[in-house]
Design an enzyme around this catalytic site. Structure first.
Site, PDB file in Angstrom:
ATOM      1  N   CYS A  33      10.049 -14.725   3.291  1.00 11.14           N
ATOM      2  CA  CYS A  33       8.945 -14.099   2.544  1.00 11.14           C
ATOM      3  C   CYS A  33       8.181 -13.114   3.413  1.00 11.14           C
ATOM      4  O   CYS A  33       7.338 -12.373   2.929  1.00 11.14           O
ATOM      5  CB  CYS A  33       7.957 -15.141   2.041  1.00 11.14           C
ATOM      6  SG  CYS A  33       8.677 -16.293   0.899  1.00 11.14           S
ATOM      7  N   ASP A  35       6.083 -14.025   5.917  1.00 12.83           N
ATOM      8  CA  ASP A  35       4.817 -14.578   6.411  1.00 12.83           C
ATOM      9  C   ASP A  35       5.007 -16.016   6.880  1.00 12.83           C
ATOM     10  O   ASP A  35       5.460 -16.853   6.107  1.00 12.83           O
ATOM     11  CB  ASP A  35       3.759 -14.635   5.294  1.00 12.83           C
ATOM     12  CG  ASP A  35       3.187 -13.281   4.952  1.00 12.83           C
ATOM     13  OD1 ASP A  35       2.639 -12.649   5.852  1.00 12.83           O
ATOM     14  OD2 ASP A  35       3.309 -12.884   3.776  1.00 12.83           O
ATOM     15  N   CYS A  58       2.063  -9.586   8.256  1.00  5.79           N
ATOM     16  CA  CYS A  58       1.471  -8.250   8.238  1.00  5.79           C
ATOM     17  C   CYS A  58       0.080  -8.263   8.866  1.00  5.79           C
ATOM     18  O   CYS A  58      -0.433  -9.310   9.257  1.00  5.79           O
ATOM     19  CB  CYS A  58       1.408  -7.742   6.802  1.00  5.79           C
ATOM     20  SG  CYS A  58       0.427  -8.790   5.728  1.00  5.79           S
ATOM     21  N   CYS A 102      -1.988 -13.587   1.577  1.00  5.36           N
ATOM     22  CA  CYS A 102      -2.137 -13.870   3.015  1.00  5.36           C
ATOM     23  C   CYS A 102      -3.306 -14.820   3.245  1.00  5.36           C
ATOM     24  O   CYS A 102      -3.237 -15.723   4.077  1.00  5.36           O
ATOM     25  CB  CYS A 102      -2.380 -12.586   3.804  1.00  5.36           C
ATOM     26  SG  CYS A 102      -1.033 -11.418   3.707  1.00  5.36           S
TER      27      CYS A 102
END
Lengths: 123, 394
Positions: A33, A35, A58, A102
């Site tokens: 994914c 993350d 990110c 996130c």
């Protein structure tokens, strides 16, 4: 797309690393994914005395990791469990819509690390 | 203030001075609508005709085979949709490569909803089309075979002549998206044997919002922009005279300096690739080492995510792009890298560097140092990367 605050935190993130002999560790997300967030906690008398993170992700994932660990330091675990992704986003002055997940990871990683602590404590 | 270095020429390029100078009078003094019959209109017609002649000559086409568009996306849409609709009585099978630009992939998906059957070519791990596989799926009823001349992300140059031959043998219309290739590689449409080819101006120091579609005489392409009499009744919309003039001038200069630019830019790229491979551990070059666009270098950096690399370099003043999901706003990483067989984690960690004629060796060397710093810093933050005396792959 990111505000200055987010870029600032991304540039100079706090609490990077892993706590040795941590009392609780939570890892969420996966590489496919894009993350992965790992939060490790040092807890004394149910108070979070130290929190560190390691994140594959990110700029938003790194910024939320840093901010979330900053927020929970000094909190009781009860207080830390009430830190929602929304509060992390607010603290960063907002995130682009597609980056909200996130902050959800940060909330989940904290919960998982505390669960880990409680499981060990009650074992 | 940090210095600014632009390594994203595959995204767009600055307009060259020569093209700008050519364009300027067409915004003010020579403003006539080429569709008007009077002297003002005729003067604009003359400029557009000249531009068409220049572009036709560069690609070895006839002027009446060049149709101006708004750019690459329109050219791709027009070619694919236009051929599908013009030849639907002959068949409904379309073949494209899986590494096409979104303009092709999205159009193919829309056509699938209309009942067209879409097949995808196979590409190898460097992105090169498997011609034997293409031969095996091209059949009677295949009406369109399309593949980009060079890939925008990993730079792979495709065997377009062979693909066009396969299309011809099965009676399909052949198309190539030359948005990244036109003005960079020498193109002769007759020699390649392609029926259609899309081009764009802003990738070769021309203006944004203008491009062209080459349509070989005799090939039927239904209009998608229906309107007035522009572009010989095939593409409605008031002619973008200044843009077209700028496109032709930029293309003329790109063609004139093609060899010089190719050698210079590929020299920068080679130095960059060699240094990164030698000095950054755990890095993979995506696409072929040799058979690639002169300006393109695409890397996957293990253990870290592309968007965070992009912003780390941005903070150091270096502009690049990434194939990671995070930078595109989607959940999927680059479809190109996945088609090349890269694991998702590596696809998320990709960065494209695309050089231009104004870049210098000194900029390349500066960037390599900044990349080393950024990658190291992000790896220290990554739970996937453990540096405890020795590096462990987790």
């Amino acid at each position: 797309m990111y505000n200055e605050k987010v870029m600032d935190v991304f540039k100079n993130p706090k609490n990077v690393g892993e706590i040795e002999n941590a009392d609780g560790v939570g890892t969420v997300g996966n590489a496919s994914c894009g993350d992965i967030m790992q939060i490790s906690l040092k807890i004394e008398n149910d108070v979070i005395v130290d929190a560190k993170f390691k994140t594959f992700g990110c700029a938003a994932a790194i910024a939320t990791s840093s901010t979330a660990t900053e927020m929970i330091k000094g909190m009781t675990i009860k207080e830390a469990l009430e830190v929602t992704n929304k509060k992390v986003v607010e603290c960063l002055g907002g995130l682009p819509a597609q980056k909200i997940h996130c902050s959800v990871l940060a909330e989940e990683a904290i919960k998982k690390a505390i669960d880990d602590y409680l499981a060990k404590k009650n074992a | 203030m940090e210095r600014q270095i632009y390594f994203d020429h595959a995204a767009t390029t600055p307009l060259c001075k020569e093209a700008l100078d050519k364009m300027l009078p067409y915004f003010t003094d020579v403003f006539g609508n080429p569709n008007s019959q009077h002297a003002f209109g005729r003067e604009s017609v003359k400029a557009v005709d000249e531009a068409r002649d220049i572009i036709a000559k560069i690609i070895n086409a006839k002027p009446n085979e060049v149709y101006f568009t708004s750019g690459g996306t329109e050219g791709d849409n027009w070619a694919l949709r236009g051929v599908a609709h013009a030849y639907k009585d002959k068949g409904n099978h379309i073949i494209i490569s899986p590494i096409e630009h979104a303009a092709m992939l999205s159009t193919a998906k829309a056509l699938a909803k209309e009942g067209f059957k879409i097949s995808y070519m196979k590409v190898d791990n460097e992105g090169v089309v498997d011609l034997d596989h293409l031969r095996s799926i091209a059949k009677e009823g295949t009406i369109f075979i399309g593949c980009m001349m060079a890939n925008n992300e990993v730079g792979t140059i495709e065997p377009i002549k062979e693909i066009a031959k396969i299309a011809k043998d099965c009676g399909a219309v052949s198309f190539t998206d030359a948005v990244q290739a036109a003005g960079v590689l020498k193109i002769d449409v007759k020699e390649l044997g392609v029926d259609l080819m899309s081009m764009s101006a802003h990738k070769i120091y021309g203006p944004k919002g203008v491009g062209a579609l080459y349509i070989r005489n005799g090939v039927k392409v239904q209009s998608i922009l229906t309107g007035g009499h522009q572009e010989r009744m095939k593409r409605g919309g008031t002619t973008n005279v200044a843009g077209i003039v700028g496109f032709a001038e930029a293309f003329k200069i790109a063609d004139r300096d093609l060899e010089k630019n190719f050698n210079y830019v590929s020299g920068l790229r080679d130095r960059f690739i060699d240094r990164v491979l030698a000095e950054v551990p755990f890095v993979k070059l995506n696409g072929p080492r040799e058979n690639r666009l002169p300006a393109n270098a695409d890397f996957s950096f293990e253990f870290i995510e592309g968007e965070s690399i992009l912003f780390s370099l941005d903070l150091a003043g270096i502009a690049v792009s990434s194939g990671s999901a995070c930078s595109s706003g989607s959940l999927e990483p680059s479809h190109v890298l996945l088609a090349l067989g890269l694991p998702e984690a590596l696809a998320h960690g990709s960065i494209r560097f695309s050089f231009g004629k104004h870049n210098t060796i000194e900029e390349v060397d500066y960037a390599v140092e900044k990349i080393k710093e950024a990658v190291q810093k992000l790896r220290e933050m990554s739970p996937l990367f453990k540096a405890e005396g020795e590096i462990k792959y987790v």
